[in-house]
Design a protein around this motif. Structure first.
Motif, PDB file in Angstrom:
ATOM      1  N   ALA A 113       0.829  -1.205   0.000  1.00 15.60           N
ATOM      2  CA  ALA A 113       0.000   0.000   0.000  1.00 15.60           C
ATOM      3  C   ALA A 113       0.865   1.258   0.000  1.00 15.60           C
ATOM      4  CB  ALA A 113      -0.924  -0.008   1.220  1.00 15.60           C
ATOM      5  N   VAL A 114       1.849   1.306   0.897  1.00 22.68           N
ATOM      6  CA  VAL A 114       2.717   2.484   0.975  1.00 22.68           C
ATOM      7  C   VAL A 114       3.623   2.560  -0.256  1.00 22.68           C
ATOM      8  CG1 VAL A 114       4.516   3.637   2.319  1.00 22.68           C
ATOM      9  CG2 VAL A 114       2.633   2.483   3.487  1.00 22.68           C
ATOM     10  N   GLY A 115       4.136   1.394  -0.703  1.00 23.42           N
ATOM     11  CA  GLY A 115       4.980   1.391  -1.898  1.00 23.42           C
ATOM     12  C   GLY A 115       4.239   1.880  -3.124  1.00 23.42           C
ATOM     13  N   GLY A 116       2.994   1.411  -3.301  1.00 25.75           N
ATOM     14  CA  GLY A 116       2.194   1.892  -4.421  1.00 25.75           C
ATOM     15  C   GLY A 116       1.921   3.381  -4.313  1.00 25.75           C
ATOM     16  N   GLY A 117       1.659   3.860  -3.084  1.00 20.20           N
ATOM     17  CA  GLY A 117       1.435   5.289  -2.896  1.00 20.20           C
ATOM     18  C   GLY A 117       2.671   6.120  -3.203  1.00 20.20           C
ATOM     19  N   LEU A 118       3.844   5.644  -2.774  1.00 21.81           N
ATOM     20  CA  LEU A 118       5.084   6.370  -3.068  1.00 21.81           C
ATOM     21  C   LEU A 118       5.357   6.418  -4.569  1.00 21.81           C
ATOM     22  CD1 LEU A 118       7.434   5.062  -0.215  1.00 21.81           C
ATOM     23  CD2 LEU A 118       6.497   7.361  -0.457  1.00 21.81           C
ATOM     24  N   MET A 119       5.082   5.305  -5.263  1.00 19.50           N
ATOM     25  CA  MET A 119       5.277   5.302  -6.711  1.00 19.50           C
ATOM     26  C   MET A 119       4.372   6.315  -7.388  1.00 19.50           C
ATOM     27  SD  MET A 119       5.997   1.443  -8.133  1.00 19.50           S
ATOM     28  CE  MET A 119       4.510   0.679  -7.493  1.00 19.50           C
ATOM     29  N   LEU A 120       3.122   6.413  -6.936  1.00 20.76           N
ATOM     30  CA  LEU A 120       2.173   7.327  -7.557  1.00 20.76           C
ATOM     31  C   LEU A 120       2.479   8.790  -7.224  1.00 20.76           C
ATOM     32  CD1 LEU A 120      -1.219   5.440  -7.066  1.00 20.76           C
ATOM     33  CD2 LEU A 120      -0.044   5.873  -9.223  1.00 20.76           C
ATOM     34  N   LEU A 121       2.830   9.055  -5.964  1.00 24.00           N
ATOM     35  CA  LEU A 121       3.018  10.433  -5.521  1.00 24.00           C
ATOM     36  C   LEU A 121       4.388  10.994  -5.866  1.00 24.00           C
ATOM     37  CD1 LEU A 121       1.348  10.238  -1.982  1.00 24.00           C
ATOM     38  CD2 LEU A 121       0.405  11.260  -4.071  1.00 24.00           C
ATOM     39  N   LEU A 122       5.437  10.180  -5.728  1.00 19.25           N
ATOM     40  CA  LEU A 122       6.803  10.683  -5.864  1.00 19.25           C
ATOM     41  C   LEU A 122       7.554  10.088  -7.037  1.00 19.25           C
ATOM     42  CD1 LEU A 122       7.844  10.506  -2.086  1.00 19.25           C
ATOM     43  CD2 LEU A 122       6.940  12.488  -3.338  1.00 19.25           C
ATOM     44  N   GLY A 123       7.058   8.976  -7.569  1.00 20.55           N
ATOM     45  CA  GLY A 123       7.807   8.249  -8.583  1.00 20.55           C
ATOM     46  C   GLY A 123       8.678   7.194  -7.938  1.00 20.55           C
ATOM     47  N   SER A 124       9.049   6.196  -8.702  1.00 21.21           N
ATOM     48  CA  SER A 124       9.809   5.071  -8.151  1.00 21.21           C
ATOM     49  C   SER A 124      11.152   5.460  -7.547  1.00 21.21           C
ATOM     50  CB  SER A 124      10.006   4.005  -9.234  1.00 21.21           C
ATOM     51  OG  SER A 124       8.769   3.518  -9.686  1.00 21.21           O
ATOM     52  N   PRO A 125      11.993   6.269  -8.231  1.00 22.70           N
ATOM     53  CA  PRO A 125      13.315   6.582  -7.659  1.00 22.70           C
ATOM     54  C   PRO A 125      13.224   7.326  -6.329  1.00 22.70           C
ATOM     55  CG  PRO A 125      13.261   7.094 -10.013  1.00 22.70           C
ATOM     56  CD  PRO A 125      11.850   6.830  -9.597  1.00 22.70           C
ATOM     57  N   ILE A 126      12.421   8.390  -6.275  1.00 26.95           N
ATOM     58  CA  ILE A 126      12.309   9.169  -5.041  1.00 26.95           C
ATOM     59  C   ILE A 126      11.648   8.337  -3.952  1.00 26.95           C
ATOM     60  CG2 ILE A 126      11.429  11.281  -4.008  1.00 26.95           C
ATOM     61  CD1 ILE A 126      13.629  11.675  -6.084  1.00 26.95           C
ATOM     62  N   GLY A 127      10.695   7.505  -4.335  1.00 32.28           N
ATOM     63  CA  GLY A 127      10.057   6.631  -3.365  1.00 32.28           C
ATOM     64  C   GLY A 127      11.058   5.735  -2.665  1.00 32.28           C
ATOM     65  N   LEU A 128      12.027   5.192  -3.408  1.00 31.51           N
ATOM     66  CA  LEU A 128      13.050   4.338  -2.804  1.00 31.51           C
ATOM     67  C   LEU A 128      13.999   5.137  -1.918  1.00 31.51           C
ATOM     68  CD1 LEU A 128      13.709   2.037  -5.850  1.00 31.51           C
ATOM     69  CD2 LEU A 128      13.073   1.243  -3.567  1.00 31.51           C
ATOM     70  N   LEU A 129      14.303   6.378  -2.296  1.00 30.39           N
ATOM     71  CA  LEU A 129      15.166   7.206  -1.456  1.00 30.39           C
ATOM     72  C   LEU A 129      14.466   7.555  -0.142  1.00 30.39           C
ATOM     73  CD1 LEU A 129      16.667   9.591  -4.176  1.00 30.39           C
ATOM     74  CD2 LEU A 129      17.697   7.543  -3.174  1.00 30.39           C
ATOM     75  N   VAL A 130      13.167   7.858  -0.204  1.00 37.95           N
ATOM     76  CA  VAL A 130      12.406   8.105   1.020  1.00 37.95           C
ATOM     77  C   VAL A 130      12.346   6.843   1.874  1.00 37.95           C
ATOM     78  CG1 VAL A 130      10.092   8.638   1.913  1.00 37.95           C
ATOM     79  CG2 VAL A 130      11.050   9.976   0.012  1.00 37.95           C
ATOM     80  N   ASN A 131      12.283   5.700   1.227  1.00 32.60           N
ATOM     81  CA  ASN A 131      12.182   4.425   1.937  1.00 32.60           C
ATOM     82  C   ASN A 131      13.375   4.187   2.858  1.00 32.60           C
ATOM     83  OD1 ASN A 131      10.814   1.815   2.308  1.00 32.60           O
ATOM     84  ND2 ASN A 131      12.606   0.959   1.280  1.00 32.60           N
ATOM     85  N   VAL A 132      14.527   4.711   2.508  1.00 33.02           N
ATOM     86  CA  VAL A 132      15.720   4.552   3.355  1.00 33.02           C
ATOM     87  C   VAL A 132      15.442   5.038   4.773  1.00 33.02           C
ATOM     88  CG1 VAL A 132      18.120   5.263   3.680  1.00 33.02           C
ATOM     89  CG2 VAL A 132      17.283   4.720   1.383  1.00 33.02           C
ATOM     90  N   LEU A 133      14.683   6.137   4.890  1.00 33.60           N
ATOM     91  CA  LEU A 133      14.435   6.743   6.204  1.00 33.60           C
ATOM     92  C   LEU A 133      13.537   5.891   7.089  1.00 33.60           C
ATOM     93  CD1 LEU A 133      13.869  10.425   4.998  1.00 33.60           C
ATOM     94  CD2 LEU A 133      15.984   9.390   5.865  1.00 33.60           C
ATOM     95  N   ILE A 134      12.738   5.004   6.486  1.00 32.35           N
ATOM     96  CA  ILE A 134      11.806   4.206   7.285  1.00 32.35           C
ATOM     97  C   ILE A 134      12.552   3.177   8.130  1.00 32.35           C
ATOM     98  CG2 ILE A 134       9.764   2.718   7.153  1.00 32.35           C
ATOM     99  CD1 ILE A 134       9.031   4.062   4.555  1.00 32.35           C
ATOM    100  N   TYR A 135      13.755   2.796   7.719  1.00 33.81           N
ATOM    101  CA  TYR A 135      14.572   1.882   8.524  1.00 33.81           C
ATOM    102  C   TYR A 135      15.164   2.561   9.757  1.00 33.81           C
ATOM    103  CZ  TYR A 135      14.702  -1.465   4.580  1.00 33.81           C
ATOM    104  OH  TYR A 135      14.388  -2.358   3.593  1.00 33.81           O
ATOM    105  N   ALA A 136      15.236   3.902   9.750  1.00 34.79           N
ATOM    106  CA  ALA A 136      15.999   4.639  10.758  1.00 34.79           C
ATOM    107  C   ALA A 136      15.516   4.429  12.188  1.00 34.79           C
ATOM    108  CB  ALA A 136      16.027   6.127  10.401  1.00 34.79           C
ATOM    109  N   PRO A 137      14.194   4.398  12.475  1.00 37.85           N
ATOM    110  CA  PRO A 137      13.791   4.246  13.893  1.00 37.85           C
ATOM    111  C   PRO A 137      14.369   3.012  14.569  1.00 37.85           C
ATOM    112  CG  PRO A 137      11.925   4.964  12.571  1.00 37.85           C
ATOM    113  CD  PRO A 137      13.040   4.667  11.603  1.00 37.85           C
ATOM    114  N   LEU A 138      14.355   1.863  13.895  1.00 35.78           N
ATOM    115  CA  LEU A 138      14.928   0.655  14.501  1.00 35.78           C
ATOM    116  C   LEU A 138      16.435   0.794  14.654  1.00 35.78           C
ATOM    117  CD1 LEU A 138      14.698  -2.202  15.576  1.00 35.78           C
ATOM    118  CD2 LEU A 138      14.738  -3.042  13.216  1.00 35.78           C
ATOM    119  N   LEU A 139      17.093   1.349  13.660  1.00 32.05           N
ATOM    120  CA  LEU A 139      18.547   1.544  13.725  1.00 32.05           C
ATOM    121  C   LEU A 139      18.922   2.392  14.933  1.00 32.05           C
ATOM    122  CD1 LEU A 139      21.241   1.083  12.012  1.00 32.05           C
ATOM    123  CD2 LEU A 139      20.861   3.425  11.209  1.00 32.05           C
TER     124      LEU A 139
END
Length: 414
Positions: free
Chosen positions: A167-193
């Motif tokens: 759901a979130v991946g599809g939303g990121l692809m639609l709103l930001l495009g695939s490349p930017i969506g993947l760059l934003v995705n990097v930040l989602i790992y940060a809380p656990l790190l």
């Protein structure tokens, strides 16, 4: 604590959530699992659009699961000797680096097949690094009495990630495009790190003596010989292995092509819904199995669920109607969770106390490691005869094998 099934049945549901540190791990690891699946959704979609290669999609499955087959014991030993927090952080850095690399390569339109192969392999290695260390960490946090609850809830967080990722991946692809969506995705790992820098548990504070682990092929063969007389354990490990070998979750890497063939190739939303339906079904199955006293584990029931799953997967492979395909994916997710959770429970409950850890490890090798070869049975064969035929034939081969296991289990029951 008693080792009997009756004692296991008296466990308090959601007991592990009473630990503040586990609550934090539950939430941050669910976010990391979501990020993992966001990367899968976006990268699989772009790879399909760029290369239209069932063989590459099959390699995605192979590279994801083969490290579990080859390196689980090694990284388990590593987790026994070192700080589990740092090992998990190493895995997270690899995950973040892979997502960042996908984003840059897609943004600059320089992605090549060998780039994809390397990134898929690194991603698979990161997964096997994380696994044993995370199991030791949650054991350290909650202790032996709430371990079963923690394991169940950790599985639930994984399926929440599987559900939210599409759901979130599809939303990121639609709103930001695939490349930017993947760059934003990097930040989602940060809380656990970041949380792992402050949590006091390292996986070893309780200093529980670990049982002797299987260290090689000869030891594994000896273990199999030792439990060959227990038809329940033997049949459930075989069930996990053959279901992962023939089908596993290889169809997920092929989902962009299924979505295309169903007439939904103009947008990523319909593709994401197909993936999300499978995870939603699994999550519903997990909640239902958590209901006290419902679907008590029996070998015949686990095998019956697998038989129905084979028929549902065959129906999905031959479906030409998109709503029907979504419904079948939901049912398939429910059934997969039902038989996999039941088979693992049966192995744990029937295992001799002195062999329980090694037998669960052997089950995990069958359940996870053998999925590497479903990339061949579904993906690589699909590049030759078409993915619909390869998935349907793989499901039918699994059905025939499962019926043989059913006869084996029925002899045990008699």
């Amino acid at each position: 604590m008693s080792d009997s099934p009756q004692a296991a049945g008296r466990q308090v549901a959601f007991a592990a959530l009473r630990h503040a540190s586990f609550r934090a791990y539950f939430l941050t690891s669910a976010a990391a699992m979501m990020a993992d699946n966001i990367e899968h959704v976006i990268s699989y979609w772009v790879m399909y659009q760029k290369f239209h290669s069932p063989a590459l999609a099959g390699f995605a499955v192979l590279s994801h699961w083969l490290p579990f087959l080859l390196f689980s014991v090694y990284f388990g030993a590593l987790a026994d000797r070192h700080d589990c927090r740092r090992i998990i952080q190493l895995a997270l850095v690899l995950f973040m680096g892979v997502s960042l690399a996908w984003g840059v390569l897609f943004l600059t339109d320089t992605i090549q097949v060998w780039h994809a192969a390397v990134l898929l392999t690194v991603h698979g290695v990161a997964g096997v690094i994380w696994g044993p260390a995370s199991q030791l960490l949650i054991h350290d946090i909650v202790g032996a009495e709430q371990l079963q609850s923690a394991v169940r809830l950790s599985a639930t967080s994984r399926y929440l990630g599987l559900l939210m990722g599409p759901a979130v991946g599809g939303g990121l692809m639609l709103l930001l495009g695939s490349p930017i969506g993947l760059l934003v995705n990097v930040l989602i790992y940060a809380p656990l790190l970041l949380w792992l820098w402050k949590v006091p548990y390292d996986g070893h504070r309780r200093q529980v003596e670990a049982p002797r682990r299987a260290t090689g092929l000869a030891d594994t063969i000896a273990l199999l010989r030792g439990i060959s007389g227990n038809r329940t354990i033997f049949s459930m490990i075989l069930l996990a292995g053959v279901s992962s070998l023939f089908v596993g979750n290889a169809f997920q890497a092929q989902m962009p092509e299924y979505a295309h063939d169903l007439g939904t190739d103009e947008a990523g939303v319909s593709y994401s819904i197909l993936l999300g339906a499978n995870a939603a079904g699994a999550l519903a199955g997990g909640l239902l199995l958590e209901s006290r006293g419902f679907l008590q584990p029996r070998p015949q029931m686990a095998i019956a669920f697998t038989v129905i799953w084979c028929l549902v997967i065959t129906g999905f492979a031959t479906a030409t109607n998109y709503p029907l395909a979504v419904a079948l994916m939901f049912i398939a997710g429910f059934l997969n969770l039902a038989f996999s959770a039941m088979s693992q429970t049966l192995v744990q409950l029937h295992a001799p106390a002195q062999l329980r850890g090694r037998l669960i490890g052997l089950y995990n090798t069958a359940n996870n490691g053998m999925r590497a070869f479903s990339g061949v049975t579904v993906g690589l064969v699909g590049s030759l005869i078409g993915i619909h035929w390869s998935l349907a034939l793989s499901a039918m081969a699994l059905l025939a094998t499962t019926l043989g296991l059913w006869a084996f289990a029925m002899r045990s029951a008699r």
